[in-house]
Design a protein around this motif. Structure first.
Motif, PDB file in Angstrom:
ATOM      1  N   UNK A   1       5.435  10.461   2.539  1.00 28.01           N
ATOM      2  CA  UNK A   1       4.030  10.311   2.163  1.00 28.01           C
ATOM      3  C   UNK A   1       3.846   9.491   0.891  1.00 28.01           C
ATOM      4  N   UNK A   2       4.797   9.510  -0.030  1.00 29.90           N
ATOM      5  CA  UNK A   2       4.620   8.810  -1.289  1.00 29.90           C
ATOM      6  C   UNK A   2       5.213   7.417  -1.325  1.00 29.90           C
ATOM      7  N   UNK A   3       5.762   6.950  -0.233  1.00 24.48           N
ATOM      8  CA  UNK A   3       6.415   5.640  -0.211  1.00 24.48           C
ATOM      9  C   UNK A   3       5.402   4.507  -0.313  1.00 24.48           C
TER      10      UNK A   3
ATOM     11  N   UNK B   1       8.780   3.069  -5.402  1.00 28.87           N
ATOM     12  CA  UNK B   1       7.717   2.905  -6.395  1.00 28.87           C
ATOM     13  C   UNK B   1       6.980   1.586  -6.180  1.00 28.87           C
ATOM     14  N   UNK B   2       5.812   1.506  -6.778  1.00 27.11           N
ATOM     15  CA  UNK B   2       5.011   0.282  -6.697  1.00 27.11           C
ATOM     16  C   UNK B   2       5.703  -0.853  -7.440  1.00 27.11           C
TER      17      UNK B   2
ATOM     18  N   UNK C   1       0.840  -1.193   0.000  1.00 28.19           N
ATOM     19  CA  UNK C   1       0.000   0.000   0.000  1.00 28.19           C
ATOM     20  C   UNK C   1       0.873   1.240   0.000  1.00 28.19           C
ATOM     21  N   UNK C   2       0.265   2.361  -0.366  1.00 31.29           N
ATOM     22  CA  UNK C   2       0.999   3.622  -0.380  1.00 31.29           C
ATOM     23  C   UNK C   2       0.738   4.353   0.928  1.00 31.29           C
TER      24      UNK C   2
ATOM     25  N   UNK D   1       1.190 -11.522  -2.799  1.00 27.45           N
ATOM     26  CA  UNK D   1       0.866 -10.164  -2.373  1.00 27.45           C
ATOM     27  C   UNK D   1      -0.427  -9.689  -3.019  1.00 27.45           C
ATOM     28  N   UNK D   2      -1.027  -8.667  -2.434  1.00 28.85           N
ATOM     29  CA  UNK D   2      -2.122  -7.943  -3.063  1.00 28.85           C
ATOM     30  C   UNK D   2      -1.897  -6.454  -2.827  1.00 28.85           C
ATOM     31  N   UNK D   3      -2.256  -5.665  -3.815  1.00 29.91           N
ATOM     32  CA  UNK D   3      -2.024  -4.231  -3.778  1.00 29.91           C
ATOM     33  C   UNK D   3      -3.298  -3.540  -3.321  1.00 29.91           C
TER      34      UNK D   3
END
Length: 92
Positions: free
Chosen positions: A20-22, A57-58, A6-7, A72-74
């Motif tokens: 915040x963007x990690x 990044x994702x 997750x972000x 995994x699931x995003x």
């Protein structure tokens, strides 16, 4: 061993946007949590849930999970909605 990606969102208690963007990869518990008979706190023997990995990044997070064979699931990031109002609206 499953994980969720997750972000990280902005911290509500501070005005800054650091980290915040990690994107974060956290492992999910494989065993159910149970209350401790002495204190009543919930806990478990699975120490994998304490591991939290951060990525820029994702794609980096997905690549790591695939290289290591982690299912995994995003979780998509929540969209921030702003309620625009004037100061006078507080007194209606």
């Amino acid at each position: 061993m499953a994980a969720r990606i997750f972000q990280r969102s902005k911290n509500a208690l501070q005005s800054g946007r650091a980290r915040a963007g990690e994107w974060v990869l956290q492992f999910e518990s494989s065993t159910p949590r149970r209350p401790d008979p002495l204190t009543g706190w919930s806990g478990g023997a699975d120490t994998q849930t304490q591991v939290s990995l951060t990525f820029k990044t994702l794609e980096e997070a997905k690549g790591y999970a695939e290289r290591e064979g982690i299912a995994y699931h995003v979780v998509p990031p929540a969209q921030a909605t702003m309620k625009i109002q004037s100061y006078a609206d507080n007194f209606r």
